[in-house]
Structures are given as structure tokens and as C-alpha cells.
Enzyme design. Structure first.
Site, PDB file in Angstrom:
ATOM      1  N   ASN A   1      -7.847   3.022   0.260  1.00 41.18           N
ATOM      2  CA  ASN A   1      -8.896   2.690  -0.703  1.00 41.18           C
ATOM      3  C   ASN A   1      -8.252   2.489  -2.067  1.00 41.18           C
ATOM      4  OD1 ASN A   1     -11.626   3.076   0.771  1.00 41.18           O
ATOM      5  ND2 ASN A   1     -10.416   4.873   1.364  1.00 41.18           N
ATOM      6  N   GLU A   2      -8.004   1.242  -2.398  1.00 40.57           N
ATOM      7  CA  GLU A   2      -7.293   0.895  -3.620  1.00 40.57           C
ATOM      8  C   GLU A   2      -8.206   0.996  -4.845  1.00 40.57           C
ATOM      9  OE1 GLU A   2      -4.256   0.692  -3.513  1.00 40.57           O
ATOM     10  OE2 GLU A   2      -3.474  -0.477  -1.839  1.00 40.57           O
ATOM     11  N   PRO A   3      -7.626   0.971  -6.052  1.00 41.39           N
ATOM     12  CA  PRO A   3      -8.443   0.954  -7.260  1.00 41.39           C
ATOM     13  C   PRO A   3      -9.532  -0.106  -7.186  1.00 41.39           C
ATOM     14  CG  PRO A   3      -6.150   1.210  -7.844  1.00 41.39           C
ATOM     15  CD  PRO A   3      -6.187   0.991  -6.358  1.00 41.39           C
TER      16      PRO A   3
ATOM     17  N   THR B   1       1.029  -0.761  -3.973  1.00 45.24           N
ATOM     18  CA  THR B   1       1.071  -0.150  -2.644  1.00 45.24           C
ATOM     19  C   THR B   1       2.050  -0.892  -1.748  1.00 45.24           C
ATOM     20  OG1 THR B   1      -1.221   0.587  -2.846  1.00 45.24           O
ATOM     21  CG2 THR B   1      -0.309   0.462  -0.625  1.00 45.24           C
TER      22      THR B   1
END
Length: 643
Positions: free
Chosen positions: A167-169, A186
Site C-alpha cells: 500500500n504505497e503513499p 519501492t
């Protein structure tokens, strides 16, 4: 009762900063065991009740020791996983399950193949799906979690961007299992596993933040200095979609589990005087004074009582003041760390010097985890030791073969072929070997392990460069020792555990040389873990030999520089580097041509290693200068390990 009240007050003060319950352990190993015990307790409790235990599992280097402990408990204590259901957080997309980087393969290697879990109870996102089938798979994944009553314990690591799972920014706190695009950072962090960023998949299937937050209990684990900044933002910062891990602050039953290095930036660790009462040890006092100088932008000897009082250190002034006395004491301590004689100055009073004057000359051994760490991190000091007449040995602990580009291997294979042809030495066999190497590399798949032949060529490339650097520094080639520690020789970024054979190589070399000084890499932010394993081998070897007569006259100095630098308050020996010596150090680094221009595994810093080292050496010198000490061009720093 008074002590209990103090502890309670301290905890309350900590809560002003920390918004998630956080536990700090001495090492990642003890922390991992603690989490494993929690999981085992749940499994056993549910087994007694005749119920299933549902675990949410993570991958990456963070949980590996926890998995090892669970496997140990299964084999030695009879912990059964027959009543366990698992759901993994994520998987790259697309990827085959037998790929070296697949999380399916990871889970089976570290846990699933070693326990008695039922295959039908294992759930891992499928990286082989067609793109149009992913949405339905994700919906079904959510339904399966709900159908078993939800996740009882969810294990999380944390990425440098603050991502949990993938779950990225920008991820919503209501997000569910879905296909996402990986953040650039990432992908950089994953590049070493895939042998280059361009080989990293651009997408992944991940549980959503909302799915994670529905878990009954969450453990977020983090190890190492490299995670300390994002840990601070997660634990002490405001909730923000730019750091998805901060959403955990809203969970009613979450714990952050850290080793000391990952906790380094937390207020209670970095500046405990801002939290509450402190036991003002000499080390803490020095740390506080250096911090205060940087906070108010003053040299040490200009700090006033008001500076101390206004920045949470009034009790230091009360107990150990006035400020003048504290300033003089800390100034002298830092002044005494500076020496132009890292091997000791002969005929000098060494009362306040970091190194002994006798014996002179000394036998010094520099341990280098990779074939270039010696010159990158302490090249100036190495040159000075040689120039000042000491007997310097360099021990290259690993071959460094995985950090060589394929085209370099082809270039050297061509050289061997041309050389044998020119001198009529086994031309047919040389051509055959050359063709085998080239054919393999031309058909090599991204992330594929090199053949033994290619590994050998790449290792010889690094060995030749190391010898060249030694000659340039004045270290005779016979004092260059190539240990090729077996834990490293997997052909993969993921290494084997440290073994007895690795440690014995260190022991044998120390016994042979009987050094007065040992220099070792304490640069534990190396993202690939090689530095950490190499240092553990040295520590174990020293512990085994510490009662030897010659060992009682040996100092162990830890250097940094490739990935980070020591904080000023930690430094115990600061070696000034002149402009000319800095140029010589740079030239020694340039001898490692296969690492020039673009390292294969640069980590989070895209600069070349010589640039990083030079910048860190300049910065250390500037900080000493701003503290009111002598001004130098550059400084290499060391901390003494007292065994």
C-alpha cells in the site's frame, strides 16, 4: 513505590510523543522471538478450543528470524500448525511462483515447507493470473478472509515510503485487496533482489489498508538504522496518506516491535531529555551537548545556562553544571578523539589519545565485507597506517561476485580467450569456455543465478581490482587475504545463514596474524545484510579468542562510510584526512573499475560510492568545525568495540 511512580510518569511522558504502543528490543533476534511466542500462544490457545488460528503473514528480510523461531518451535517443542490458516499480504504481478523473487517461493523456503500446515489453508496472492482475472481474485480473497472470521494476528514490515503490504503513499484507509502500481522508491529498494531496477515488476497484488486494519491484532516490525526515520514518522507523526503506516494509529490493538537501531530516531531514544527525567551518564551528556550545539547553532564553548534550560536540560545544569564546566568537559572529550596517528604516535604521551603509543609499529588487519569497503570507508586511514610504517593486512570477507555486471564478465572472458590465442595456450579449450560463458549470459533471464563459471569470473574481477587497490595503497599483495566466506556464495542476493566454516576462517586468520588492531565494518545499514553477517562473524571469532595473550593487547575499531556515518557523539577516534590524502583515497576506490559509474546494487543512494564517502568525510569535518574544534578538510570516524 517512588521508583514505580517514576516509571509510570516516564510512560505517560512517552505517550505524548508515541501514538502507537512501541517496544524496543536489544536485537532483532530477541524481538523476533518475542513475536513468535505471541503467535505460538494464539495457535496453542485456539487448538485447545478446537478453533482455527488465522494469521496474516509478511515477506522480506524483516520476518525471517520470526519464521525461523516458529519452525524451531514446531520441530523442538511440538508446535503444530494443523489448526492454522494463513493469508499473505502481497505478491509481485506478474511473477511465476518458482521465481527466485516470488513470495510464494519465499514463504515455502522460510516457513511452509518446514511445518505441518495443510496446503488448503495456505493463501497467497496469485502472480500468474491474467490481467482481466485479477479483480475477481481480489474480491474472492477478501471473502475468504471474512469467511474464516477475519485475521487474528497480522504481521507487517514497513517500507522506506511508509508502505505496509504494498500500500504505497496515497492509499486510502478503506482500501481492500487490489492490484497496485509500485512506487519508484519501492522498486529501487527491490532492485537488488531482481539484479537491477528494470527487472522489478511494476505492479503487485496487495491486501488493502482497510483489510489490514480489520485484523484483531497487528505487529509491525522494523530492524536497522535504515528504517529509523520512517518508524519515527509512523509512531510520532500525524496520520497521513503519504505515510500509509500512520493509519495504524487508529487501530485499537497494534504494537510496533523494534530493535535499537530502528528506534534510533524516536524522541525517547534520540533526545530523552525532552521526554522526562534522565540519568545523565557521560555518554548521554555528550550526546545532549552535541545535539544542543546543532539545535542553537553554537560551538560547544559558547553554550549558556539559558541554552540548556530552554531545551529540556535544566536538570543537567542543576546536577552537573554550570554550563561552563559541562562545556569544557565535553569539548576536551571530543578534542581527544582527534588523532593523525591511527596506529598510535610513538614516543608521545598517549593518556588522552584514542590509540596506544606502544607497540610500534603495529600489526593491523582491515576486514572488508566486499572487495572495496576498505578503501571506500577508511581509505584515508589505511593509507596513513601504511605511510606511518605499520604492518597492514586487508581481509576481503566475500568475493563480491554478484555485484559485477554481465558485460564485465564477457569482457574478461574475451581477454582470457584472446590471451590464450596470442600465446598459444590451450586455444581450443579457452574458446570452448568463452563460448559457454557468452552463451549463458546471452540467454540469462532477469534474476537468474549465474553459472559457477560466471560466478568465478566475476569473483576474479573483484579480486584483481582489490589487489590493484592494495598495491596502490602500499599493501603488499601477500598481505591481501581473500576469505570467500561460504555464506555469501549462493549467486543470489539472499545469503545462507552464518556458519561455523565462516567463523573459523576469521579465527584462523586472526591466530595467524595476531594483530594489535582490528578494523571492521560497523556499517549495518547495508541493505543486503552482508555487512551485518560479516561483523557477526568477527565478533564471534573475537569472543572465542579473547583470552589469548595477544588478544588482550588488541583494539577493535569499527568504521562506517559506505552507507552511513557515526554520529559525532559516538565517535571515539577521528582521523583527519588532508586534501592530498582524499585524492589518494579516491584513486584507490577507482581501482575497483567494475563498481565505477554505476554500482549494480546502489541501494537508496544513487551516487557512486566514492561520492558518498567523500561527502560523509567532508560533513564529519564540518560538524567538528562547527562545534568549535579544529577545521579539517575531511575526517574518517571510528568507534571502539570493547570485547
Amino acid at each position: 513505590m517512588e521508583q514505580t511512580n517514576n516509571i509510570d510518569t516516564e510512560l505517560e511522558q512517552t505517550k505524548k510523543f508515541e501514538k502507537i504502543p512501541t517496544h524496543i528490543y536489544e536485537t532483532s533476534q530477541t524481538a523476533s522471538k518475542a513475536v513468535a511466542q505471541e503467535i505460538a500462544g494464539l495457535i496453542r490457545e485456539r487448538a485447545k478450543e478446537g478453533r482455527m488460528a488465522v494469521l496474516g503473514l509478511a515477506t522480506g528480510s524483516t520476518p525471517t528470524r520470526m519464521y525461523e523461531e516458529l519452525v524451531r518451535m514446531h520441530k523442538e517443542e511440538g508446535l503444530s500448525f494443523a489448526n492454522v490458516i494463513t493469508f499473505n499480504l502481497d505478491e509481485y504481478f506478474p511473477i511465476q511462483p518458482d521465481s527466485l523473487q516470488s513470495y510464494v517461493r519465499f514463504m515455502h523456503e522460510y516457513l511452509l515447507d518446514h511445518i505441518d500446515i495443510k496446503p488448503e489453508n495456505i493463501h497467497i496472492p496469485d502472480g500468474t493470473l491474467k490481467r482481466e482475472d485479477v479483480s475477481k481474485f481480489c474480491s474472492d480473497y477478501e471473502m475468504k478472509i471474512k469467511s474464516v472470521g477475519g485475521i487474528d494476528i497480522q504481521i507487517l514490515g514497513i517500507g522506506r515510503t511508509g508502505h505496509i503490504g504494498f500500500n504505497e503513499p496515497g492509499s486510502s484507509n478503506r482500501s481492500t485487496t487490489r492490484l497496485i502500481t509500485l512506487d519508484h522508491i519501492t522498486r529501487i529498494d527491490a532492485a537488488s533482489d531482481f539484479f537491477a531496477e528494470e527487472n522489478v515488476p511494476r505492479r503487485a497484488i496487495t491486501m488493502g489498508v482497510g483489510t489490514i486494519l480489520q485484523s484483531k491484532k497487528i505487529f509491525l516490525m522494523a530492524w536497522g538504522e535504515g528504517k529509523s526515520n520512517v518508524v519515527k514518522r509512523t509512531v510520532e507523526g500525524d496520520i497521513s496518506e503519504s505515510v500509509p503506516a500512520t493509519y495504524l494509529q487508529n487501530h485499537p490493538n497494534v504494537e510496533v516491535i523494534l530493535d535499537q537501531a530502528a528506534a534510533a530516531q524516536l524522541t525517547r531514544v534520540k533526545t530523552p531529555w525532552l521526554v522526562g527525567f534522565c540519568n545523565w551518564t557521560p555518554d548521554l551528556t555528550r550526546k545532549a551537548v552535541v545535539w544542543l550545539c546543532q539545535k542553537v547553532d553554537k560551538p560547544i564553548l559558547k553554550l549558556t545556562d539559558e541554552d540548556y534550560n530552554e531545551h529540556g536540560m535544566s536538570d543537567l545544569i542543576t546536577d552537573h553544571g554550570p554550563s561552563y564546566n559541562i562545556n569544557i568537559r565535553i569539548f576536551n572529550q571530543l578534542q581527544h578523539t582527534i588523532t593523525g596517528w591511527p596506529g598510535g604516535k610513538p614516543g608521545a604521551d598517549d593518556t588522552h589519545r584514542p590509540e596506544r603509543a606502544k607497540p610500534f609499529p603495529k600489526r593491523a588487519i582491515v576486514f572488508s565485507p566486499h572487495p572495496d569497503d576498505d578503501v571506500i570507508s577508511m581509505g584515508g586511514t589505511l593509507l596513513r597506517l601504511v605511510d606511518q610504517g605499520h604492518e597492514v593486512h586487508v581481509a576481503y570477507q566475500t568475493s563480491g561476485n554478484i555485484a559485477v555486471f554481465d558485460d564485465e564478465a564477457i569482457r574478461f572472458a574475451e581477454f582470457v580467450s584472446d590471451y590464450t590465442e596470442a600465446f598459444g595456450m590451450g586455444e581450443q579449450e579457452a574458446d570452448q569456455r568463452y563460448n559457454e560463458v557468452v552463451d549463458f549470459l546471452n540467454s540469462k533471464q532477469p534474476g537468474q543465478v549465474d553459472s559457477k563459471e560466471v560466478q568465478s569470473i566475476k569473483g576474479l574481477i573483484r579480486r584483481g581490482e582489490a589487489k590493484s587497490a592494495c598495491r596502490y595503497c602500499g599493501v603488499p599483495v601477500e598481505r591481501a587475504h581473500f576469505l570467500d566466506m561460504p555464506f555469501y556464495e549462493t549467486g543470489r542476493v539472499r545469503k545462507k545463514p552464518l556458519g561455523e566454516e565462516d567463523i573459523q576462517l576469521i579465527v584462523d586468520l586472526l591466530v595467524k596474524i595476531k594483530p594489535h588492531q582490528i578494523y571492521a565494518a560497523g556499517d549495518l545499514s547495508d541493505p543486503h545484510g552482508t555487512h551485518r553477517v560479516c561483523l557477526a562473524a568477527i565478533f564471534e571469532a573475537v569472543e572465542r579468542l579473547k583470552n589469548e595473550a595477544w588478544m588482550k593487547d588488541c583494539y577493535v575499531w569499527l568504521y562506517r562510510g559506505a552507507w552511513q556515518e557515526w554520529d559525532i557523539d559516538q565517535i571515539e577516534m577521528a582521523v583527519p584526512i588532508s586534501p592530498d590524502e582524499l585524492v589518494r583515497k579516491k584513486r584507490a576506490i577507482f581501482k575497483h573499475q567494475s563498481q565505477k559509474d554505476r554500482p549494480l546494487f546502489p541501494g537508496s543512494d544513487s551516487r557512486e560510492f566514492w561520492q558518498r564517502a567523500e561527502d560523509r568525510n567532508h560533513t564529519t569535518a564540518k560538524v567538528y568545525d562547527k562545534l568549535g574544534l579544529a577545521e579539517y578538510e575531511a575526517i574518517e570516524a571510528f568507534v571502539r568495540w570493547k570485547f
